[in-house]
Each structure stands twice: as structure tokens, then as C-alpha cells.
Design an enzyme around this catalytic site. Structure first.
Site, PDB file in Angstrom:
ATOM      1  N   HIS A  13       0.872  -1.201   0.000  1.00  0.00           N
ATOM      2  CA  HIS A  13       0.000   0.000   0.000  1.00  0.00           C
ATOM      3  C   HIS A  13       0.897   1.235   0.000  1.00  0.00           C
ATOM      4  O   HIS A  13       1.522   1.565   0.996  1.00  0.00           O
ATOM      5  CB  HIS A  13      -0.899   0.015   1.247  1.00  0.00           C
ATOM      6  CG  HIS A  13      -1.859   1.178   1.268  1.00  0.00           C
ATOM      7  ND1 HIS A  13      -3.204   1.020   1.533  1.00  0.00           N
ATOM      8  CD2 HIS A  13      -1.680   2.511   1.062  1.00  0.00           C
ATOM      9  CE1 HIS A  13      -3.798   2.202   1.496  1.00  0.00           C
ATOM     10  NE2 HIS A  13      -2.894   3.131   1.212  1.00  0.00           N
ATOM     11  N   HIS A  15       1.658   5.396  -1.810  1.00  0.00           N
ATOM     12  CA  HIS A  15       1.322   6.559  -2.657  1.00  0.00           C
ATOM     13  C   HIS A  15       2.596   7.158  -3.220  1.00  0.00           C
ATOM     14  O   HIS A  15       3.396   7.731  -2.478  1.00  0.00           O
ATOM     15  CB  HIS A  15       0.576   7.615  -1.831  1.00  0.00           C
ATOM     16  CG  HIS A  15      -0.685   7.099  -1.232  1.00  0.00           C
ATOM     17  ND1 HIS A  15      -1.905   7.177  -1.864  1.00  0.00           N
ATOM     18  CD2 HIS A  15      -0.916   6.448  -0.057  1.00  0.00           C
ATOM     19  CE1 HIS A  15      -2.833   6.608  -1.101  1.00  0.00           C
ATOM     20  NE2 HIS A  15      -2.262   6.151  -0.002  1.00  0.00           N
ATOM     21  N   ARG A  17       2.392   9.478  -5.765  1.00  0.00           N
ATOM     22  CA  ARG A  17       2.040  10.742  -6.432  1.00  0.00           C
ATOM     23  C   ARG A  17       2.520  10.686  -7.883  1.00  0.00           C
ATOM     24  O   ARG A  17       2.655   9.596  -8.438  1.00  0.00           O
ATOM     25  CB  ARG A  17       2.591  11.978  -5.696  1.00  0.00           C
ATOM     26  CG  ARG A  17       2.351  11.989  -4.193  1.00  0.00           C
ATOM     27  CD  ARG A  17       0.901  11.871  -3.777  1.00  0.00           C
ATOM     28  NE  ARG A  17       0.767  12.049  -2.326  1.00  0.00           N
ATOM     29  CZ  ARG A  17      -0.236  11.545  -1.620  1.00  0.00           C
ATOM     30  NH1 ARG A  17      -1.214  10.857  -2.207  1.00  0.00           N
ATOM     31  NH2 ARG A  17      -0.302  11.750  -0.320  1.00  0.00           N
ATOM     32  N   LYS A  98      -9.171  -0.115  -6.117  1.00  0.00           N
ATOM     33  CA  LYS A  98      -9.244   0.511  -4.808  1.00  0.00           C
ATOM     34  C   LYS A  98     -10.602   1.159  -4.625  1.00  0.00           C
ATOM     35  O   LYS A  98     -11.053   1.947  -5.461  1.00  0.00           O
ATOM     36  CB  LYS A  98      -8.144   1.571  -4.702  1.00  0.00           C
ATOM     37  CG  LYS A  98      -8.050   2.247  -3.351  1.00  0.00           C
ATOM     38  CD  LYS A  98      -7.505   1.328  -2.275  1.00  0.00           C
ATOM     39  CE  LYS A  98      -7.699   1.907  -0.886  1.00  0.00           C
ATOM     40  NZ  LYS A  98      -6.639   2.820  -0.493  1.00  0.00           N
ATOM     41  N   HIS A 135     -10.443   1.214   1.459  1.00  0.00           N
ATOM     42  CA  HIS A 135     -10.271   2.184   2.546  1.00  0.00           C
ATOM     43  C   HIS A 135     -11.561   2.085   3.354  1.00  0.00           C
ATOM     44  O   HIS A 135     -12.588   2.635   2.964  1.00  0.00           O
ATOM     45  CB  HIS A 135     -10.049   3.602   1.994  1.00  0.00           C
ATOM     46  CG  HIS A 135      -9.861   4.621   3.075  1.00  0.00           C
ATOM     47  ND1 HIS A 135      -8.697   5.338   3.241  1.00  0.00           N
ATOM     48  CD2 HIS A 135     -10.692   5.025   4.071  1.00  0.00           C
ATOM     49  CE1 HIS A 135      -8.823   6.138   4.294  1.00  0.00           C
ATOM     50  NE2 HIS A 135     -10.022   5.977   4.806  1.00  0.00           N
ATOM     51  N   HIS A 173      -4.806  -0.536   5.598  1.00  0.00           N
ATOM     52  CA  HIS A 173      -4.370   0.265   6.761  1.00  0.00           C
ATOM     53  C   HIS A 173      -5.325   0.193   7.947  1.00  0.00           C
ATOM     54  O   HIS A 173      -5.882   1.191   8.367  1.00  0.00           O
ATOM     55  CB  HIS A 173      -4.072   1.718   6.381  1.00  0.00           C
ATOM     56  CG  HIS A 173      -5.090   2.436   5.535  1.00  0.00           C
ATOM     57  ND1 HIS A 173      -6.446   2.323   5.702  1.00  0.00           N
ATOM     58  CD2 HIS A 173      -4.933   3.294   4.491  1.00  0.00           C
ATOM     59  CE1 HIS A 173      -7.058   3.093   4.816  1.00  0.00           C
ATOM     60  NE2 HIS A 173      -6.168   3.687   4.070  1.00  0.00           N
ATOM     61  N   ASP A 246       1.566   2.667   3.485  1.00  0.00           N
ATOM     62  CA  ASP A 246       0.725   3.844   3.264  1.00  0.00           C
ATOM     63  C   ASP A 246       1.570   5.110   3.253  1.00  0.00           C
ATOM     64  O   ASP A 246       1.088   6.185   3.637  1.00  0.00           O
ATOM     65  CB  ASP A 246      -0.402   3.937   4.305  1.00  0.00           C
ATOM     66  CG  ASP A 246      -1.510   4.884   3.872  1.00  0.00           C
ATOM     67  OD1 ASP A 246      -1.566   5.240   2.674  1.00  0.00           O
ATOM     68  OD2 ASP A 246      -2.311   5.273   4.735  1.00  0.00           O
ATOM     69  N   HIS A 250       3.190  14.631   1.484  1.00  0.00           N
ATOM     70  CA  HIS A 250       2.503  15.926   1.314  1.00  0.00           C
ATOM     71  C   HIS A 250       3.533  17.007   1.609  1.00  0.00           C
ATOM     72  O   HIS A 250       4.409  16.824   2.452  1.00  0.00           O
ATOM     73  CB  HIS A 250       1.350  16.079   2.307  1.00  0.00           C
ATOM     74  CG  HIS A 250       0.195  15.165   2.062  1.00  0.00           C
ATOM     75  ND1 HIS A 250      -0.780  15.423   1.125  1.00  0.00           N
ATOM     76  CD2 HIS A 250      -0.136  13.986   2.621  1.00  0.00           C
ATOM     77  CE1 HIS A 250      -1.674  14.447   1.133  1.00  0.00           C
ATOM     78  NE2 HIS A 250      -1.297  13.552   2.032  1.00  0.00           N
TER      79      HIS A 250
HETATM   80  C1  NCD Z   1      -3.456   9.014   1.921  1.00  0.00           C
HETATM   81  C2  NCD Z   1      -2.978  10.058   0.919  1.00  0.00           C
HETATM   82  O1  NCD Z   1      -2.425  11.074   1.350  1.00  0.00           O
HETATM   83  O2  NCD Z   1      -3.127   9.853  -0.280  1.00  0.00           O
HETATM   84  N1  NCD Z   1      -3.523   9.627   3.212  1.00  0.00           N
HETATM   85  C3  NCD Z   1      -3.558   9.003   4.415  1.00  0.00           C
HETATM   86  O3  NCD Z   1      -3.685   9.683   5.431  1.00  0.00           O
HETATM   87  N2  NCD Z   1      -3.423   7.707   4.518  1.00  0.00           N
HETATM   88  C4  NCD Z   1      -4.754   8.440   1.491  1.00  0.00           C
HETATM   89  C5  NCD Z   1      -5.175   7.170   2.183  1.00  0.00           C
HETATM   90  O4  NCD Z   1      -4.459   6.161   2.176  1.00  0.00           O
HETATM   91  O5  NCD Z   1      -6.269   7.124   2.732  1.00  0.00           O
HETATM   92 ZN    ZN Z   2      -3.125   5.108   1.452  1.00  0.00          ZN
HETATM   93 ZN    ZN Z   3      -6.738   5.064   2.642  1.00  0.00          ZN
END
Ligand code: NCD
Ligand code: ZN
Ligand code: ZN
Length: 343
Positions: A13, A15, A17, A98, A135, A173, A246, A250
């Protein structure tokens, strides 16, 4: 124990970007993981095979020279997703879809409003062998944020798992004892990922002594009894739980904000933090299965054949990561000392 060598892990899992950010995030994950399940919540989201394959090519182009890292692509389900989209995605190599309830988390506004309307899509996924990643939080404003995972289980998760016994579902998660016990109490078609933050922290780490925006993620950290239950189930070594960081970068100014966004950027410290958790639990013998075996086994993919080694050596997580364009990000556990280091 001074060092541990394990089968190369995967991140189930993650991200990444997009675009310029990939130069930062892809090497960070490829430093230790062989594969990662790439979350599709881009703006606009990755909703079909064509978008997924184009995104995959951008990720591959950002790999460090010589890296064999393999991104495993996912589709973002919307109320417009059709069974034909699933079959086309499967043919292109997409492994999972997802499900974000609309409004549940970062970039989920375009997501699913009526989950029952997706039943024909779930049926097709079951037929094609595409996994469903969820989620699991309801979004109704009257439901307390700390109860949203439990209410999702009662209203949706239990029904989906029962109605599609041949559909493999990953409860992403997980943050509560309720979710851990739901996964343990149901059949072979349900498993879960667990993040480092939900094993290491509880809501005190978010709120006591001041709000700590870099510990804010969704689903939000829960009370310590839930954290304890998650630690217990990984220490017991059930094959239904596996590694999913996860990691969700940001910009610093978007997290240190009057309305700060959710997500912890853990790619630079995640495997080391998990090692710390298993050591604290006296369960180092369960670490390899959690990190490197339970995930591929559940997905029906081969286990990796390479290895990684972690050594007992202190190092400090950097305070800041700065992108080429000057954007600053604060990594998870910034400035803190870790005891395990990737060799
Ligand atoms: C994730 C994101 O920033 O894309 N943020 C988070 O707090 N986990 C999105 C997600 O996994 O729900
Ligand atoms: Zn996530
Ligand atoms: Zn999530």
C-alpha cells in the site's frame, strides 16, 4: 540480535504521487522494496487501464539506474466504473481496484457514493481474479471519526466479504481491534495491511502536548487499546496481515496548516520502523513473513528471491526532504533516532 537478513519485502500500500514527485518517491521505495501496490488517488484519479499503464511507465522511468523495482498498478473505482473496465484492466496487467468511499481521504471526492451500485463490478473482479482494496471508513458526518472504521465493517465490509466469497479483499491500513478481529474471524478471502504508524503510535501521539500534524493520517490514530491489538496480531504471526506502509507524501506547508492534510511520508524509514516494532514485541521471527511472504501469497504472486539486510546501528531520520523544485516535505519520524539501518 545485531543483524537480520530477510527475503526482499514488498510494500502492499503506497502513494507515489506523480510527475516531478516521482524522482523523490520512487527511489525512496525502490531502496528496499521489490514491488509496491501503487495507489490510484491522483488528480484526476487512475480510473482505467490506459491511465494505469501510462502512470506505470512514468514510475518506471523514475527508477534509479539498474533498479528492477516493479510497480503493481491499481484502478480507482467510481460509480462510472463498468465490468468491461475491469476486464480491460486485468488484460493490461492491473492487479487490484481501490474502493474509497467518497470523501473518506485525500483525493477521494470522485470516489464511490453508493457501494451497492458497484456489485456488478465486484462480480467481474471476482471472475477475473482482480483484488478489491478497501479504505474502510464510512463518511457520514454524524459518525464520529474514531468510529468510522467499525461502522464501515458493520455496514459494508461484512456484507461484501460474505456476498463475494471468491473475491480477495484487502482491508487497507487497519487501525482498530474491531478490524483485526474481523479479518481473523473471516475466511481466506480477507486480509489486511498494517502501517508502521498504527503499530508505533496511538492518538496520544497526535494530540497530547500539542497537535502533531506529521502524525496525522487517515484512518486517524486510535486509542492505545486498538494499537495494542494490532501489535498483538502481528506478534502472533497470522498470515492474514502484511506490510503496507501507506507512505503518503505531502508538502510541509500543506501539513503544517490550519487545515492540515492526512498522510505520513514513511518511505525512508518504514522497513526500519517495522523492524523496531517486531523487536519490541520479541517477535523478530515473525517479521519476514509479515514483510515478504504473506503479501505475495495472498495476492497469488511469487515471493521475491533476493534478500535485504538490516543492521543494528543508530541513525537519524532527516528533518526535511527537499524536492528539485524547492518543495519541502517532513518525513515520518523526522529528527528521531532509529536503531535499525538498511545495510
Ligand atoms: C493518503 C494520501 O495522502 O493519499 N492519506 C492518508 O492519510 N493515509 C490516502 C489514504 O491512504 O487514505
Ligand atoms: Zn493510502
Ligand atoms: Zn486510505
Amino acid at each position: 540480535m545485531q543483524s537480520i537478513t530477510l527475503r526482499q519485502p514488498d510494500d502492499w500500500h503506497l502513494h507515489f504521487r506523480d510527475n516531478d514527485m516521482l524522482a523523490e518517491t520512487v527511489p525512496a521505495t525502490a531502496r528496499c522494496f521489490a514491488r509496491a501496490i501503487v495507489m490510484p488517488n491522483l488528480v484526476p484519479p487512475v480510473t482505467n487501464a490506459e491511465l494505469a499503464m501510462a502512470y506505470k511507465a512514468r514510475i518506471e522511468a523514475a527508477r534509479p539506474a539498474g533498479s528492477q523495482f516493479e510497480p503493481l498498478m491499481t484502478l480507482y473505482l467510481t460509480n462510472q466504473t463498468t465490468p468491461a473496465d475491469i476486464t480491460a484492466a486485468k488484460a493490461a496487467g492491473v492487479v487490484a481496484c481501490k474502493l474509497y468511499p467518497a470523501g473518506a481521504t485525500t483525493n477521494s471526492d470522485a470516489a464511490v457514493k453508493g457501494i451497492n451500485a458497484l456489485y456488478p463490478v465486484f462480480e467481474q473482479m471476482e471472475k477475473d481474479g482482480v483484488l478489491l482494496l478497501i479504505h474502510g471508513e464510512v463518511t457520514e458526518s454524524h459518525v464520529d471519526i474514531f468510529d468510522r472504521e467499525k461502522v464501515f465493517i458493520d455496514q459494508y465490509m461484512a456484507k461484501i466479504v460474505k456476498d463475494f466469497p471468491g473475491l480477495k479483499v484487502v482491508f487497507e491500513h487497519i487501525t482498530t481491534a474491531d478490524a483485526a478481529d474481523f479479518v481473523l474471524g473471516n475466511g481466506d478471502n480477507i486480509a489486511a495491511t498494517i502501517t508502521p504508524q498504527h503499530l508505533l503510535l496511538n492518538r496520544n501521539d497526535l494530540l497530547v502536548g500539542g497537535v502533531r500534524p506529521h502524525n496525522y493520517c487517515l484512518p486517524v490514530l486510535k486509542r492505545n487499546t486498538h494499537q495494542q491489538r494490532l501489535r498483538e496480531v502481528v506478534a502472533q504471526g497470522s498470515t492474514k496481515f502484511f506490510l503496507g506502509t501507506d507512505s503518503a507524501p505531502h508538502a510541509k506547508h500543506r501539513k503544517e496548516n490550519a487545515c492540515g492534510c492526512a498522510g505520513c511520508y514513511s518511505a525512508w524509514s518504514a522497513i526500519e520502523l517495522y523492524a523496531e516494532v517486531f523487536e519490541q514485541l520479541g517477535a523478530m521471527d515473525k517479521f519476514e513473513a509479515f514483510a515478504s511472504e504473506n503479501g505475495p501469497d495472498f495476492y497469488g504472486l511469487p515471493r521475491n528471491t533476493g534478500t535485504i539486510t538490516l543492521v543494528k546501528e543508530s541513525w537519524q531520520v532527516p528533518d526535511l526532504v527537499t524536492l528539485a523544485d524547492g518543495t519541502e516535505m517532513v518525513p515520518f519520524f523526522a529528527g528521531q533516532t532509529l536503531n535499525w539501518k538498511l545495510a
